[in-house]
Motif scaffolding. Structure first.
Motif, PDB file in Angstrom:
ATOM      1  N   ASP A 273     -20.283  23.345 -27.694  1.00  0.00           N
ATOM      2  CA  ASP A 273     -20.248  21.943 -28.487  1.00  0.00           C
ATOM      3  C   ASP A 273     -20.715  21.073 -27.752  1.00  0.00           C
ATOM      4  OD1 ASP A 273     -17.188  20.391 -29.801  1.00  0.00           O
ATOM      5  OD2 ASP A 273     -19.102  19.896 -30.166  1.00  0.00           O
ATOM      6  N   HIS A 274     -21.904  20.631 -28.391  1.00  0.00           N
ATOM      7  CA  HIS A 274     -22.521  19.304 -27.677  1.00  0.00           C
ATOM      8  C   HIS A 274     -22.097  17.925 -27.917  1.00  0.00           C
ATOM      9  CE1 HIS A 274     -25.160  17.213 -30.629  1.00  0.00           C
ATOM     10  NE2 HIS A 274     -24.969  18.188 -31.555  1.00  0.00           N
ATOM     11  N   ARG A 275     -20.867  18.127 -28.549  1.00  0.00           N
ATOM     12  CA  ARG A 275     -20.271  16.771 -28.852  1.00  0.00           C
ATOM     13  C   ARG A 275     -19.141  16.445 -27.760  1.00  0.00           C
ATOM     14  NH1 ARG A 275     -19.440  13.429 -32.373  1.00  0.00           N
ATOM     15  NH2 ARG A 275     -20.480  13.394 -34.258  1.00  0.00           N
ATOM     16  N   SER A 276     -18.926  17.497 -26.819  1.00  0.00           N
ATOM     17  CA  SER A 276     -17.992  17.157 -25.691  1.00  0.00           C
ATOM     18  C   SER A 276     -18.414  18.379 -24.566  1.00  0.00           C
ATOM     19  CB  SER A 276     -16.632  16.981 -25.961  1.00  0.00           C
ATOM     20  OG  SER A 276     -16.078  18.434 -26.554  1.00  0.00           O
ATOM     21  N   GLY A 277     -17.711  18.229 -23.455  1.00  0.00           N
ATOM     22  CA  GLY A 277     -18.120  19.077 -22.575  1.00  0.00           C
ATOM     23  C   GLY A 277     -16.816  19.276 -21.495  1.00  0.00           C
ATOM     24  N   GLU A 278     -17.039  20.196 -20.684  1.00  0.00           N
ATOM     25  CA  GLU A 278     -15.727  20.517 -19.689  1.00  0.00           C
ATOM     26  C   GLU A 278     -16.109  19.504 -18.756  1.00  0.00           C
ATOM     27  OE1 GLU A 278     -13.844  22.772 -19.580  1.00  0.00           O
ATOM     28  OE2 GLU A 278     -14.446  23.454 -21.718  1.00  0.00           O
TER      29      GLU A 278
ATOM     30  N   GLY B 105     -17.403  15.456 -36.384  1.00  0.00           N
ATOM     31  CA  GLY B 105     -18.644  15.858 -36.682  1.00  0.00           C
ATOM     32  C   GLY B 105     -19.116  16.999 -36.028  1.00  0.00           C
ATOM     33  N   ILE B 106     -17.903  18.053 -35.810  1.00  0.00           N
ATOM     34  CA  ILE B 106     -18.432  19.446 -35.812  1.00  0.00           C
ATOM     35  C   ILE B 106     -17.676  20.349 -36.733  1.00  0.00           C
ATOM     36  CG2 ILE B 106     -18.212  19.077 -33.449  1.00  0.00           C
ATOM     37  CD1 ILE B 106     -15.532  19.984 -33.180  1.00  0.00           C
ATOM     38  N   THR B 107     -18.151  21.745 -36.621  1.00  0.00           N
ATOM     39  CA  THR B 107     -17.617  22.529 -37.970  1.00  0.00           C
ATOM     40  C   THR B 107     -16.265  22.905 -37.851  1.00  0.00           C
ATOM     41  OG1 THR B 107     -18.106  24.536 -36.651  1.00  0.00           O
ATOM     42  CG2 THR B 107     -19.923  23.614 -37.996  1.00  0.00           C
ATOM     43  N   ALA B 108     -15.530  23.173 -38.691  1.00  0.00           N
ATOM     44  CA  ALA B 108     -14.251  23.844 -38.581  1.00  0.00           C
ATOM     45  C   ALA B 108     -13.962  24.828 -37.640  1.00  0.00           C
ATOM     46  CB  ALA B 108     -13.950  24.287 -40.198  1.00  0.00           C
ATOM     47  N   GLY B 109     -15.020  25.805 -37.723  1.00  0.00           N
ATOM     48  CA  GLY B 109     -15.060  26.967 -37.078  1.00  0.00           C
ATOM     49  C   GLY B 109     -14.935  26.452 -35.334  1.00  0.00           C
ATOM     50  N   ALA B 110     -15.753  25.322 -35.183  1.00  0.00           N
ATOM     51  CA  ALA B 110     -15.606  24.902 -33.501  1.00  0.00           C
ATOM     52  C   ALA B 110     -14.344  24.311 -33.267  1.00  0.00           C
ATOM     53  CB  ALA B 110     -16.779  23.747 -33.349  1.00  0.00           C
TER      54      ALA B 110
ATOM     55  N   LYS C 164     -11.998  27.278 -32.791  1.00  0.00           N
ATOM     56  CA  LYS C 164     -12.098  28.060 -31.472  1.00  0.00           C
ATOM     57  C   LYS C 164     -11.722  27.059 -30.260  1.00  0.00           C
ATOM     58  CE  LYS C 164     -16.009  29.262 -28.449  1.00  0.00           C
ATOM     59  NZ  LYS C 164     -17.643  29.288 -28.281  1.00  0.00           N
ATOM     60  N   ARG C 165     -11.761  25.833 -30.443  1.00  0.00           N
ATOM     61  CA  ARG C 165     -11.384  24.836 -29.151  1.00  0.00           C
ATOM     62  C   ARG C 165      -9.853  25.190 -29.084  1.00  0.00           C
ATOM     63  NH1 ARG C 165     -13.936  21.267 -26.581  1.00  0.00           N
ATOM     64  NH2 ARG C 165     -16.263  21.122 -27.114  1.00  0.00           N
ATOM     65  N   ILE C 166      -9.287  25.110 -30.305  1.00  0.00           N
ATOM     66  CA  ILE C 166      -7.702  25.198 -30.138  1.00  0.00           C
ATOM     67  C   ILE C 166      -7.369  26.717 -29.788  1.00  0.00           C
ATOM     68  CG2 ILE C 166      -5.786  25.301 -31.691  1.00  0.00           C
ATOM     69  CD1 ILE C 166      -6.932  23.055 -33.342  1.00  0.00           C
TER      70      ILE C 166
END
Lengths: 249, 189
Positions: free
Chosen positions: A228-233, B158-163, B166-168
Protein backbone atom coordinates in the motif's frame (compact mmCIF):
# COMPACT_ATOMS: atom_id res chain seq x y z
CA UNK A 1 -20.67 -1.67 9.69
CA UNK A 2 -22.76 -0.59 6.79
CA UNK A 3 -26.06 -0.94 8.57
CA UNK A 4 -25.83 2.56 9.98
CA UNK A 5 -24.77 5.95 8.78
CA UNK A 6 -21.15 6.63 9.52
CA UNK A 7 -20.19 9.50 11.75
CA UNK A 8 -18.82 11.71 9.00
CA UNK A 9 -21.95 11.26 6.93
CA UNK A 10 -24.05 12.43 9.86
CA UNK A 11 -21.88 15.52 10.18
CA UNK A 12 -22.13 16.19 6.47
CA UNK A 13 -25.87 15.80 6.59
CA UNK A 14 -26.01 18.52 9.23
CA UNK A 15 -23.72 20.72 7.18
CA UNK A 16 -25.71 20.24 4.01
CA UNK A 17 -22.73 18.73 2.23
CA UNK A 18 -24.33 15.53 0.97
CA UNK A 19 -25.46 15.42 -2.60
CA UNK A 20 -29.14 14.90 -3.29
CA UNK A 21 -29.04 11.15 -3.57
CA UNK A 22 -26.90 10.80 -0.47
CA UNK A 23 -29.17 13.03 1.52
CA UNK A 24 -32.29 11.17 0.46
CA UNK A 25 -30.71 7.88 1.46
CA UNK A 26 -29.48 9.26 4.76
CA UNK A 27 -32.84 10.72 5.70
CA UNK A 28 -34.60 7.51 4.72
CA UNK A 29 -32.29 5.62 7.01
CA UNK A 30 -32.79 8.07 9.85
CA UNK A 31 -36.54 7.69 9.55
CA UNK A 32 -36.26 4.07 10.51
CA UNK A 33 -33.14 3.92 12.66
CA UNK A 34 -33.41 4.99 16.25
CA UNK A 35 -29.70 4.62 16.89
CA UNK A 36 -28.63 6.90 14.08
CA UNK A 37 -31.31 9.42 15.01
CA UNK A 38 -29.87 9.48 18.51
CA UNK A 39 -26.37 9.92 17.15
CA UNK A 40 -27.56 12.81 15.02
CA UNK A 41 -29.30 14.30 18.01
CA UNK A 42 -26.09 14.02 20.00
CA UNK A 43 -24.22 15.87 17.28
CA UNK A 44 -26.80 18.61 17.30
CA UNK A 45 -26.49 18.93 21.06
CA UNK A 46 -22.73 19.17 20.77
CA UNK A 47 -23.22 21.82 18.15
CA UNK A 48 -25.35 23.89 20.46
CA UNK A 49 -22.76 23.62 23.20
CA UNK A 50 -19.98 24.51 20.82
CA UNK A 51 -21.70 27.66 19.67
CA UNK A 52 -21.67 28.91 23.22
CA UNK A 53 -17.88 28.71 23.35
CA UNK A 54 -15.65 31.60 22.31
CA UNK A 55 -13.43 31.24 19.27
CA UNK A 56 -9.89 30.56 20.51
CA UNK A 57 -7.59 33.52 20.24
CA UNK A 58 -5.03 31.59 18.20
CA UNK A 59 -7.63 30.95 15.53
CA UNK A 60 -8.78 34.54 15.46
CA UNK A 61 -5.19 35.61 15.10
CA UNK A 62 -4.56 33.11 12.33
CA UNK A 63 -7.49 34.44 10.37
CA UNK A 64 -6.06 37.91 10.60
CA UNK A 65 -2.59 36.84 9.52
CA UNK A 66 -1.23 35.94 6.12
CA UNK A 67 -0.75 32.30 5.39
CA UNK A 68 2.71 30.94 6.01
CA UNK A 69 4.83 30.15 3.00
CA UNK A 70 3.03 27.30 1.39
CA UNK A 71 6.05 25.09 1.32
CA UNK A 72 5.41 24.21 4.88
CA UNK A 73 2.49 22.11 3.88
CA UNK A 74 4.66 19.68 2.14
CA UNK A 75 5.70 17.32 4.69
CA UNK A 76 4.81 14.35 6.50
CA UNK A 77 6.45 12.08 8.73
CA UNK A 78 5.93 8.58 9.65
CA UNK A 79 7.95 5.58 9.27
CA UNK A 80 9.83 3.57 6.96
CA UNK A 81 8.45 3.94 3.51
CA UNK A 82 9.40 4.38 0.12
CA UNK A 83 10.62 6.13 -2.93
CA UNK A 84 10.33 6.91 -6.49
CA UNK A 85 8.78 4.54 -8.92
CA UNK A 86 9.98 1.66 -10.83
CA UNK A 87 9.11 4.21 -13.36
CA UNK A 88 12.13 6.01 -12.22
CA UNK A 89 15.59 4.91 -12.98
CA UNK A 90 18.36 5.60 -10.59
CA UNK A 91 21.28 7.35 -12.15
CA UNK A 92 24.46 8.92 -11.08
CA UNK A 93 24.87 12.41 -12.38
CA UNK A 94 28.03 13.14 -14.18
CA UNK A 95 27.53 16.83 -14.67
CA UNK A 96 27.76 19.32 -11.88
CA UNK A 97 24.73 21.39 -11.20
CA UNK A 98 24.63 24.77 -12.68
CA UNK A 99 23.48 27.81 -10.91
CA UNK A 100 19.98 28.63 -11.92
CA UNK A 101 16.80 30.08 -10.56
CA UNK A 102 15.37 27.76 -8.04
CA UNK A 103 12.12 27.99 -6.26
CA UNK A 104 10.80 25.81 -3.60
CA UNK A 105 9.39 22.45 -3.49
CA UNK A 106 7.52 19.60 -2.21
CA UNK A 107 4.75 17.23 -1.48
CA UNK A 108 1.24 17.30 -0.25
CA UNK A 109 0.88 15.28 2.88
CA UNK A 110 -2.70 16.06 3.58
CA UNK A 111 -3.82 14.99 0.18
CA UNK A 112 -2.44 11.61 0.99
CA UNK A 113 -4.67 11.21 3.94
CA UNK A 114 -1.90 11.49 6.40
CA UNK A 115 -1.07 14.97 7.28
CA UNK A 116 2.31 14.09 8.17
CA UNK A 117 4.19 14.88 10.92
CA UNK A 118 5.46 12.32 13.10
CA UNK A 119 8.56 13.45 14.89
CA UNK A 120 7.62 15.94 17.46
CA UNK A 121 9.37 19.24 17.24
CA UNK A 122 9.87 19.03 13.49
CA UNK A 123 6.37 19.60 12.26
CA UNK A 124 7.23 22.68 10.27
CA UNK A 125 10.41 21.43 8.75
CA UNK A 126 10.84 20.81 5.07
CA UNK A 127 13.44 18.11 4.73
CA UNK A 128 13.52 17.25 1.05
CA UNK A 129 13.38 19.28 -2.12
CA UNK A 130 13.35 18.20 -5.75
CA UNK A 131 14.88 19.90 -8.76
CA UNK A 132 14.64 19.11 -12.44
CA UNK A 133 17.69 19.45 -14.59
CA UNK A 134 17.19 21.93 -17.40
CA UNK A 135 19.46 23.51 -19.95
CA UNK A 136 19.80 26.51 -17.71
CA UNK A 137 20.34 24.52 -14.57
CA UNK A 138 18.26 22.88 -11.88
CA UNK A 139 14.75 24.20 -11.39
CA UNK A 140 12.68 23.46 -8.37
CA UNK A 141 9.65 21.28 -8.86
CA UNK A 142 6.49 22.03 -7.01
CA UNK A 143 4.40 19.22 -5.69
CA UNK A 144 1.99 18.28 -8.43
CA UNK A 145 4.33 19.67 -11.02
CA UNK A 146 4.82 17.92 -14.32
CA UNK A 147 7.82 15.92 -15.33
CA UNK A 148 8.42 14.06 -18.55
CA UNK A 149 9.96 10.79 -19.57
CA UNK A 150 13.69 11.20 -19.47
CA UNK A 151 13.67 14.11 -17.07
CA UNK A 152 16.41 14.00 -14.54
CA UNK A 153 15.53 14.83 -10.98
CA UNK A 154 17.92 15.80 -8.28
CA UNK A 155 17.06 15.88 -4.63
CA UNK A 156 18.32 17.83 -1.71
CA UNK A 157 17.71 16.80 1.84
CA UNK A 158 18.17 18.44 5.14
CA UNK A 159 18.91 15.97 7.84
CA UNK A 160 15.88 15.83 10.03
CA UNK A 161 15.35 13.86 13.18
CA UNK A 162 17.24 10.76 12.17
CA UNK A 163 20.70 10.20 10.71
CA UNK A 164 19.87 7.88 7.80
CA UNK A 165 18.15 9.07 4.66
CA UNK A 166 16.64 6.71 2.11
CA UNK A 167 15.19 7.75 -1.22
CA UNK A 168 12.40 5.58 -2.51
CA UNK A 169 9.25 5.93 -4.53
CA UNK A 170 6.07 4.64 -6.04
CA UNK A 171 5.12 5.16 -9.65
CA UNK A 172 1.85 5.50 -11.44
CA UNK A 173 1.48 1.78 -11.83
CA UNK A 174 1.90 1.17 -8.14
CA UNK A 175 5.40 -0.17 -8.42
CA UNK A 176 7.69 0.70 -5.57
CA UNK A 177 11.43 0.98 -5.45
CA UNK A 178 14.06 1.89 -2.93
CA UNK A 179 16.91 3.74 -4.56
CA UNK A 180 19.47 4.22 -1.91
CA UNK A 181 20.41 5.21 1.60
CA UNK A 182 23.11 7.37 3.03
CA UNK A 183 24.04 9.38 6.05
CA UNK A 184 24.20 13.13 5.52
CA UNK A 185 27.10 14.50 7.44
CA UNK A 186 25.64 17.86 8.30
CA UNK A 187 22.37 19.45 9.22
CA UNK A 188 22.29 21.82 6.28
CA UNK A 189 20.81 21.09 2.86
CA UNK A 190 22.79 18.52 0.93
CA UNK A 191 22.34 16.94 -2.47
CA UNK A 192 21.47 13.29 -2.65
CA UNK A 193 24.41 11.24 -3.90
CA UNK A 194 22.39 10.16 -6.91
CA UNK A 195 19.67 11.43 -9.15
CA UNK A 196 16.61 9.94 -10.77
CA UNK A 197 15.64 9.69 -14.39
CA UNK A 198 11.98 9.38 -15.21
CA UNK A 199 11.07 6.29 -17.18
CA UNK A 200 8.01 5.87 -19.36
CA UNK A 201 5.43 4.83 -16.78
CA UNK A 202 2.84 7.60 -16.74
CA UNK A 203 1.01 8.93 -13.74
CA UNK A 204 1.85 10.12 -10.29
CA UNK A 205 5.35 9.68 -9.07
CA UNK A 206 5.68 9.78 -5.33
CA UNK A 207 9.22 10.37 -4.25
CA UNK A 208 9.95 9.72 -0.62
CA UNK A 209 12.79 10.71 1.59
CA UNK A 210 12.72 8.39 4.56
CA UNK A 211 14.63 9.11 7.69
CA UNK A 212 15.65 6.39 10.07
CA UNK A 213 17.88 5.92 13.06
CA UNK A 214 19.64 3.00 11.44
CA UNK A 215 20.19 1.82 7.92
CA UNK A 216 16.81 0.50 6.80
CA UNK A 217 16.05 -2.87 5.34
CA UNK A 218 15.37 -2.05 1.72
CA UNK A 219 13.37 -5.16 1.02
CA UNK A 220 11.09 -4.42 3.94
CA UNK A 221 10.58 -0.88 2.75
CA UNK A 222 9.72 -1.97 -0.75
CA UNK A 223 7.39 -4.69 0.44
CA UNK A 224 5.50 -2.14 2.42
CA UNK A 225 5.19 0.09 -0.57
CA UNK A 226 3.93 -2.67 -2.74
CA UNK A 227 1.30 -3.51 -0.19
CA UNK A 228 0.00 0.00 0.00
CA UNK A 229 1.97 2.92 -1.19
CA UNK A 230 -0.11 5.25 0.89
CA UNK A 231 1.45 4.14 4.10
CA UNK A 232 4.11 1.87 5.37
CA UNK A 233 5.43 -0.09 8.24
CA UNK A 234 6.63 2.42 10.71
CA UNK A 235 9.54 2.14 12.96
CA UNK A 236 9.99 4.37 15.90
CA UNK A 237 12.01 7.48 15.28
CA UNK A 238 11.52 7.23 11.57
CA UNK A 239 9.96 9.85 9.43
CA UNK A 240 9.43 10.61 5.80
CA UNK A 241 8.46 13.35 3.47
CA UNK A 242 6.99 12.95 0.04
CA UNK A 243 7.08 14.83 -3.22
CA UNK A 244 4.38 13.93 -5.69
CA UNK A 245 5.05 14.58 -9.35
CA UNK A 246 2.80 14.22 -12.36
CA UNK A 247 4.61 12.38 -15.10
CA UNK A 248 3.48 12.85 -18.67
CA UNK A 249 4.78 11.44 -21.91
CA UNK B 1 28.91 11.32 -9.32
CA UNK B 2 31.53 13.17 -7.39
CA UNK B 3 30.86 16.23 -9.47
CA UNK B 4 27.22 16.02 -8.79
CA UNK B 5 27.84 15.83 -5.13
CA UNK B 6 29.89 18.96 -5.09
CA UNK B 7 27.39 21.00 -7.03
CA UNK B 8 25.13 23.11 -4.95
CA UNK B 9 22.05 25.13 -5.28
CA UNK B 10 22.41 28.56 -3.76
CA UNK B 11 21.08 28.27 -0.27
CA UNK B 12 18.85 31.26 -0.61
CA UNK B 13 17.18 29.64 -3.56
CA UNK B 14 16.99 26.17 -2.17
CA UNK B 15 15.37 27.22 1.03
CA UNK B 16 11.78 28.17 1.31
CA UNK B 17 10.41 31.00 -0.63
CA UNK B 18 10.14 34.15 1.34
CA UNK B 19 7.04 35.04 -0.56
CA UNK B 20 3.93 34.95 1.51
CA UNK B 21 0.56 34.50 0.07
CA UNK B 22 -2.46 36.35 1.16
CA UNK B 23 -4.68 34.35 3.45
CA UNK B 24 -7.52 33.15 1.28
CA UNK B 25 -9.07 30.75 3.72
CA UNK B 26 -11.12 32.26 6.49
CA UNK B 27 -10.01 29.96 9.25
CA UNK B 28 -12.23 31.56 11.84
CA UNK B 29 -15.30 31.10 9.68
CA UNK B 30 -14.41 27.49 9.09
CA UNK B 31 -13.87 27.02 12.78
CA UNK B 32 -17.28 28.44 13.54
CA UNK B 33 -18.86 26.13 11.00
CA UNK B 34 -16.93 22.92 11.50
CA UNK B 35 -15.36 23.34 14.91
CA UNK B 36 -18.01 21.22 16.59
CA UNK B 37 -17.26 18.30 14.30
CA UNK B 38 -13.52 18.57 14.82
CA UNK B 39 -13.86 18.99 18.56
CA UNK B 40 -16.15 15.99 18.77
CA UNK B 41 -13.75 13.98 16.69
CA UNK B 42 -10.89 14.87 18.98
CA UNK B 43 -12.88 14.03 22.09
CA UNK B 44 -13.76 10.65 20.69
CA UNK B 45 -10.22 9.72 19.83
CA UNK B 46 -8.37 11.40 22.66
CA UNK B 47 -10.79 10.80 25.46
CA UNK B 48 -10.48 14.07 27.32
CA UNK B 49 -11.62 17.63 26.81
CA UNK B 50 -8.32 19.36 27.40
CA UNK B 51 -6.43 17.45 24.75
CA UNK B 52 -9.40 17.65 22.43
CA UNK B 53 -9.52 21.43 22.66
CA UNK B 54 -5.79 21.67 22.06
CA UNK B 55 -5.82 19.41 19.04
CA UNK B 56 -8.96 21.03 17.66
CA UNK B 57 -7.11 24.33 17.57
CA UNK B 58 -4.10 22.67 16.03
CA UNK B 59 -6.24 21.27 13.24
CA UNK B 60 -7.47 24.69 12.22
CA UNK B 61 -4.03 26.18 12.49
CA UNK B 62 -2.80 23.46 10.17
CA UNK B 63 -5.58 24.38 7.85
CA UNK B 64 -4.29 27.90 7.86
CA UNK B 65 -0.78 26.71 7.20
CA UNK B 66 -1.67 24.24 4.47
CA UNK B 67 -4.49 26.13 2.88
CA UNK B 68 -3.29 25.55 -0.64
CA UNK B 69 -4.12 21.90 -0.18
CA UNK B 70 -7.44 22.72 1.36
CA UNK B 71 -8.61 24.75 -1.58
CA UNK B 72 -8.74 21.65 -3.70
CA UNK B 73 -11.21 19.89 -1.44
CA UNK B 74 -14.85 19.72 -2.41
CA UNK B 75 -16.04 18.99 1.09
CA UNK B 76 -14.32 20.93 3.85
CA UNK B 77 -15.70 18.53 6.41
CA UNK B 78 -13.92 15.59 4.82
CA UNK B 79 -10.66 17.44 4.74
CA UNK B 80 -10.94 18.56 8.34
CA UNK B 81 -12.03 15.14 9.49
CA UNK B 82 -8.93 13.59 8.00
CA UNK B 83 -6.63 16.16 9.50
CA UNK B 84 -8.30 15.80 12.87
CA UNK B 85 -7.92 12.04 12.78
CA UNK B 86 -4.25 12.03 11.91
CA UNK B 87 -3.47 14.83 14.32
CA UNK B 88 -5.16 12.90 17.11
CA UNK B 89 -3.11 9.84 16.24
CA UNK B 90 0.03 11.90 16.50
CA UNK B 91 -1.12 13.19 19.85
CA UNK B 92 -1.77 9.68 21.08
CA UNK B 93 1.70 8.67 20.07
CA UNK B 94 3.17 11.49 22.05
CA UNK B 95 1.30 10.69 25.23
CA UNK B 96 1.17 6.94 25.06
CA UNK B 97 3.45 6.39 28.00
CA UNK B 98 1.83 8.81 30.37
CA UNK B 99 0.39 7.13 33.41
CA UNK B 100 -2.87 8.99 33.12
CA UNK B 101 -3.42 7.47 29.75
CA UNK B 102 -6.60 5.41 29.97
CA UNK B 103 -5.10 2.80 27.72
CA UNK B 104 -3.65 1.11 30.74
CA UNK B 105 -7.11 0.07 31.84
CA UNK B 106 -8.11 -3.43 30.80
CA UNK B 107 -11.06 -3.57 28.54
CA UNK B 108 -13.94 -5.80 29.45
CA UNK B 109 -14.64 -7.65 26.30
CA UNK B 110 -14.23 -11.27 25.34
CA UNK B 111 -11.16 -12.01 23.34
CA UNK B 112 -12.70 -13.40 20.24
CA UNK B 113 -12.28 -13.03 16.58
CA UNK B 114 -14.81 -10.25 16.65
CA UNK B 115 -13.07 -8.47 19.45
CA UNK B 116 -12.78 -5.22 17.63
CA UNK B 117 -16.46 -5.06 17.01
CA UNK B 118 -17.08 -5.47 20.70
CA UNK B 119 -14.52 -2.94 21.69
CA UNK B 120 -16.41 -0.58 19.49
CA UNK B 121 -14.61 1.34 20.68
CA UNK B 122 -13.89 3.31 23.53
CA UNK B 123 -10.20 4.08 23.47
CA UNK B 124 -9.60 2.07 20.34
CA UNK B 125 -7.37 4.74 18.86
CA UNK B 126 -5.26 4.84 21.99
CA UNK B 127 -5.14 1.10 22.36
CA UNK B 128 -3.75 0.54 18.91
CA UNK B 129 -1.14 3.27 19.08
CA UNK B 130 1.73 0.81 19.23
CA UNK B 131 0.07 -2.03 17.41
CA UNK B 132 -0.33 -0.84 13.86
CA UNK B 133 1.19 1.40 11.25
CA UNK B 134 -0.43 4.70 10.42
CA UNK B 135 -2.38 3.47 7.44
CA UNK B 136 -3.80 0.53 9.33
CA UNK B 137 -4.73 2.70 12.27
CA UNK B 138 -6.67 4.98 9.99
CA UNK B 139 -8.48 2.02 8.48
CA UNK B 140 -9.35 0.67 11.92
CA UNK B 141 -10.60 3.98 13.24
CA UNK B 142 -12.67 4.89 10.22
CA UNK B 143 -14.14 1.42 10.08
CA UNK B 144 -14.71 0.57 13.72
CA UNK B 145 -15.08 3.95 15.35
CA UNK B 146 -16.87 5.80 12.58
CA UNK B 147 -18.75 2.89 11.14
CA UNK B 148 -17.55 3.37 7.61
CA UNK B 149 -17.67 0.52 5.16
CA UNK B 150 -14.45 -0.72 3.63
CA UNK B 151 -15.38 1.12 0.48
CA UNK B 152 -16.03 4.35 2.33
CA UNK B 153 -12.72 4.06 4.14
CA UNK B 154 -11.00 3.36 0.87
CA UNK B 155 -12.53 6.41 -0.72
CA UNK B 156 -11.42 8.57 2.16
CA UNK B 157 -7.88 7.24 2.08
CA UNK B 158 -7.61 6.91 -1.66
CA UNK B 159 -7.08 3.16 -1.64
CA UNK B 160 -9.26 0.25 -2.64
CA UNK B 161 -11.82 -1.40 -0.41
CA UNK B 162 -9.81 -4.57 -0.75
CA UNK B 163 -6.73 -2.86 0.59
CA UNK B 164 -8.72 -1.64 3.57
CA UNK B 165 -10.10 -5.10 4.18
CA UNK B 166 -6.65 -6.59 3.97
CA UNK B 167 -5.17 -4.15 6.42
CA UNK B 168 -7.87 -4.86 8.94
CA UNK B 169 -7.58 -8.59 8.47
CA UNK B 170 -3.83 -8.54 8.90
CA UNK B 171 -4.18 -6.48 12.04
CA UNK B 172 -6.75 -8.79 13.52
CA UNK B 173 -4.60 -11.78 12.77
CA UNK B 174 -1.61 -10.14 14.35
CA UNK B 175 -3.32 -9.39 17.63
CA UNK B 176 -4.90 -12.80 17.67
CA UNK B 177 -1.47 -14.36 17.38
CA UNK B 178 0.21 -11.91 19.69
CA UNK B 179 -2.49 -10.38 21.85
CA UNK B 180 -1.71 -7.10 23.61
CA UNK B 181 -1.80 -7.03 27.38
CA UNK B 182 -5.14 -5.37 27.60
CA UNK B 183 -6.71 -8.06 25.50
CA UNK B 184 -5.26 -10.83 27.58
CA UNK B 185 -6.47 -9.19 30.74
CA UNK B 186 -9.89 -8.77 29.28
CA UNK B 187 -9.96 -12.40 28.33
CA UNK B 188 -9.25 -13.43 31.88
CA UNK B 189 -12.13 -11.46 33.29
Amino acid sequence: MSAHLNTLTLHQLRYGELDDAEEVAARAHLATCELCSERLGAQQSERAAFEALPVPEAIRNASAAPAPANNNRNWIVAVALIAVAAAVVLVAFTQPWQSAPVGTVIGDPIARGIDGIRPKGHEDTIVVQAFKDTASGPVAIESGGQVRVGDRIQLKVRRPPAPWVTIAGVDGSGEAAVYGSWQPDADDWQPAPFGLTMDDTPGKESIYAIFTETEPNRAALRATLLDDHRSGEAADNTSWQVIILDKVQ
Amino acid sequence: MAHALTATIPKAQASHSATRTRCLVDVEALYRRYGDMVLSRCRTLLGNDADAAEICQEVFLKLHRYQDSFRGESKPSTYLYKIATTTCLNKLRSRKRRPEDPVAEPIVVPYTDTMLSHVALRDLAARITDLADEGTKLCLIYHYVDGMTHAEVGTLLGITAGAVRKRIRVFRNSIRNNPPAWLVEANEL
